[in-house]
Enzyme design. Structure first.
Site, PDB file in Angstrom:
ATOM      1  N   SER A 140      27.829 -28.729 -11.704  1.00 47.35           N
ATOM      2  CA  SER A 140      29.197 -29.217 -11.505  1.00 47.35           C
ATOM      3  C   SER A 140      29.429 -29.398 -10.017  1.00 47.35           C
ATOM      4  CB  SER A 140      30.185 -28.178 -12.041  1.00 47.35           C
ATOM      5  OG  SER A 140      31.517 -28.496 -11.668  1.00 47.35           O
ATOM      6  N   TYR A 153      34.135 -19.474 -12.329  1.00 47.00           N
ATOM      7  CA  TYR A 153      33.403 -20.701 -12.717  1.00 47.00           C
ATOM      8  C   TYR A 153      32.557 -21.225 -11.560  1.00 47.00           C
ATOM      9  CZ  TYR A 153      32.559 -25.399 -14.604  1.00 47.00           C
ATOM     10  OH  TYR A 153      31.965 -26.555 -15.051  1.00 47.00           O
TER      11      TYR A 153
HETATM   12  N1  LIG Z   1      34.213 -31.954 -18.177  1.00 44.82           N
HETATM   13  C1  LIG Z   1      34.116 -31.689 -16.884  1.00 44.82           C
HETATM   14  O1  LIG Z   1      35.023 -32.023 -16.092  1.00 44.82           O
HETATM   15  C2  LIG Z   1      32.874 -31.019 -16.350  1.00 44.82           C
HETATM   16  C3  LIG Z   1      32.643 -31.103 -14.963  1.00 44.82           C
HETATM   17  C4  LIG Z   1      31.522 -30.494 -14.444  1.00 44.82           C
HETATM   18  C5  LIG Z   1      30.649 -29.820 -15.265  1.00 44.82           C
HETATM   19  N2  LIG Z   1      30.897 -29.750 -16.611  1.00 44.82           N
HETATM   20  C6  LIG Z   1      29.916 -29.011 -17.431  1.00 44.82           C
HETATM   21  O2  LIG Z   1      29.445 -29.877 -18.443  1.00 44.82           O
HETATM   22  C7  LIG Z   1      28.966 -29.080 -19.530  1.00 44.82           C
HETATM   23  C8  LIG Z   1      29.512 -29.656 -20.833  1.00 44.82           C
HETATM   24  O3  LIG Z   1      30.916 -29.537 -20.838  1.00 44.82           O
HETATM   25  P1  LIG Z   1      31.891 -30.666 -21.428  1.00 44.82           P
HETATM   26  O4  LIG Z   1      32.682 -31.175 -20.299  1.00 44.82           O
HETATM   27  O5  LIG Z   1      31.161 -31.609 -22.279  1.00 44.82           O
HETATM   28  O6  LIG Z   1      32.894 -29.737 -22.280  1.00 44.82           O
HETATM   29  P2  LIG Z   1      33.048 -29.510 -23.866  1.00 44.82           P
HETATM   30  O7  LIG Z   1      33.446 -30.776 -24.515  1.00 44.82           O
HETATM   31  O8  LIG Z   1      33.932 -28.325 -24.002  1.00 44.82           O
HETATM   32  O9  LIG Z   1      31.564 -29.131 -24.335  1.00 44.82           O
HETATM   33  C9  LIG Z   1      31.009 -27.868 -24.127  1.00 44.82           C
HETATM   34  C10 LIG Z   1      29.846 -27.689 -25.094  1.00 44.82           C
HETATM   35  O10 LIG Z   1      29.209 -26.434 -24.821  1.00 44.82           O
HETATM   36  C11 LIG Z   1      29.037 -25.753 -26.043  1.00 44.82           C
HETATM   37  N3  LIG Z   1      28.984 -24.326 -25.825  1.00 44.82           N
HETATM   38  C12 LIG Z   1      29.869 -23.547 -25.150  1.00 44.82           C
HETATM   39  N4  LIG Z   1      29.489 -22.268 -25.215  1.00 44.82           N
HETATM   40  C13 LIG Z   1      28.329 -22.241 -25.936  1.00 44.82           C
HETATM   41  C14 LIG Z   1      27.465 -21.197 -26.358  1.00 44.82           C
HETATM   42  N5  LIG Z   1      27.714 -19.918 -26.073  1.00 44.82           N
HETATM   43  N6  LIG Z   1      26.371 -21.516 -27.080  1.00 44.82           N
HETATM   44  C15 LIG Z   1      26.115 -22.809 -27.393  1.00 44.82           C
HETATM   45  N7  LIG Z   1      26.906 -23.830 -27.036  1.00 44.82           N
HETATM   46  C16 LIG Z   1      28.008 -23.542 -26.316  1.00 44.82           C
HETATM   47  C17 LIG Z   1      30.203 -26.187 -26.913  1.00 44.82           C
HETATM   48  O11 LIG Z   1      29.868 -26.080 -28.289  1.00 44.82           O
HETATM   49  P3  LIG Z   1      30.378 -24.949 -29.307  1.00 44.82           P
HETATM   50  O12 LIG Z   1      31.745 -24.532 -28.864  1.00 44.82           O
HETATM   51  O13 LIG Z   1      30.345 -25.644 -30.632  1.00 44.82           O
HETATM   52  O14 LIG Z   1      29.347 -23.872 -29.175  1.00 44.82           O
HETATM   53  C18 LIG Z   1      30.304 -27.656 -26.541  1.00 44.82           C
HETATM   54  O15 LIG Z   1      29.405 -28.418 -27.310  1.00 44.82           O
HETATM   55  C19 LIG Z   1      29.384 -27.648 -19.231  1.00 44.82           C
HETATM   56  O16 LIG Z   1      28.273 -26.939 -18.708  1.00 44.82           O
HETATM   57  C20 LIG Z   1      30.456 -27.809 -18.160  1.00 44.82           C
HETATM   58  O17 LIG Z   1      30.560 -26.676 -17.330  1.00 44.82           O
HETATM   59  C21 LIG Z   1      31.982 -30.332 -17.157  1.00 44.82           C
END
Ligand SMILES: NC(=O)c1ccc[n+]([C@@H]2O[C@H](COP(=O)([O-])OP(=O)(O)OC[C@H]3O[C@@H](n4cnc5c(N)ncnc54)[C@H](OP(=O)(O)O)[C@@H]3O)[C@@H](O)[C@H]2O)c1
Length: 253
Positions: A140, A153
């Site tokens: 991130s 975070y």
């Molecule tokens: N969106 C942003 O602005 C942003 C920016 C920078 C980085 N990121 C990073 O991008 C990644 C994906 O996030 P996203 O933005 O796509 O958010 P999201 O839509 O909330 O997706 C998060 C995913 O992680 C899974 N997850 C969470 N805890 C888990 C666990 N203990 N075991 C297995 N799966 C788990 C969730 O699935 P389940 O709940 O079904 O397990 C979900 O599929 C994350 O690492 C986040 O930190 C996001």
């Protein structure tokens, strides 16, 4: 004799594929001919994504070593691409008001979970059908910057950068590549999860600006994994044009 490795589809494993960036990555890699294996805790949501891309849905909780072992045990013997995407943020409390449960969960999923899954898949990555395994860690901009309320975070995502660099050092000379993709604001379920389902508060994060989409990030992942095998894309930082720094966002009235 024909080289069977060239004819079989490449295998990609994506953690956290039940929504957001993970789901978009599964769909984009599948559209490029990858056989995709998906993991997350919400199996119903994961199965929907798997259906949309002819993938395989396997329940996975990256915070649980037994779950990671069971997940890995069901995967093909050779894996070309592992996208360590599972994770996210919980809460926005200051360090003085630290919520220990939030911090433990964030370190468990973003940091330890990423390491656990990598350890479990390491032999399979070394046996990649293409001859070179590739680990893509989703970090991130929070791995490069800090902001008030983001202590837990940002510490996690700084740790992800340390792990990415360490992997590259430890695997030097082995047929493995390591890439980190560092998104800025992307409109997924990230903020909804962070604010415990408070949709109004989550919407405020993206109010008046144009965020990235999950597909924008998937596109970068696809680009990184499709470079020639001798090329290693170390790191890609992607922000919306409306975001100059993690906490410096241009918002239209
Ligand atoms: N969106 C942003 O602005 C942003 C920016 C920078 C980085 N990121 C990073 O991008 C990644 C994906 O996030 P996203 O933005 O796509 O958010 P999201 O839509 O909330 O997706 C998060 C995913 O992680 C899974 N997850 C969470 N805890 C888990 C666990 N203990 N075991 C297995 N799966 C788990 C969730 O699935 P389940 O709940 O079904 O397990 C979900 O599929 C994350 O690492 C986040 O930190 C996001």
């Amino acid at each position: 004799m024909a080289d069977s490795r060239k004819s079989s589809p490449k295998v990609a494993v994506i953690t956290g594929a039940s929504s957001g960036i993970g789901a978009a990555t599964a769909q984009m890699l599948a559209a490029q001919g990858y056989a995709v294996w998906l993991g997350a805790r919400r199996l119903d949501r994961l199965q929907e994504v798997a259906k949309s891309c002819d993938g395989r849905a396997l329940v996975l909780d990256v915070t649980d070593s037994a779950s990671v072992a069971a997940f890995a045990g069901q995967l093909p013997a050779g894996v070309d691409v592992l996208v360590n995407n599972a994770g996210g943020a919980l809460g926005l409390e200051s360090i003085a008001a630290m919520d220990e449960a939030h911090w433990l969960e964030m370190f468990q999923s973003n940091v330890l979970g990423l390491a656990r899954v990598t350890r479990a898949l390491y032999p399979r990555l070394l046996a990649a059908p293409s001859g070179v395994g590739h680990v893509v860690n989703i970090g991130s901009v929070a791995g490069h910057e800090t902001y008030p309320g983001g202590g837990g975070y940002t510490a996690c995502k700084h740790a992800v950068r340390a792990l990415t660099e360490t992997m590259r050092l430890e695997w030097l000379g082995q047929p493995l590549r390591v890439t980190e993709i560092d998104p800025g604001l992307a409109d997924t379920e990230f903020s909804l999860v962070r604010f415990a389902g408070d949709a109004g508060r989550a919407a405020q994060v993206y109010a008046g600006m144009t965020p990235l989409t999950a597909t924008d990030i998937a596109d970068a992942i696809l680009w990184a994994v499709t470079r020639p095998a001798h090329v290693n894309i170390d790191e890609i930082i992607i922000k919306p044009r409306d975001q100059a720094r993690v906490d410096k966002v241009f918002r239209r009235p």
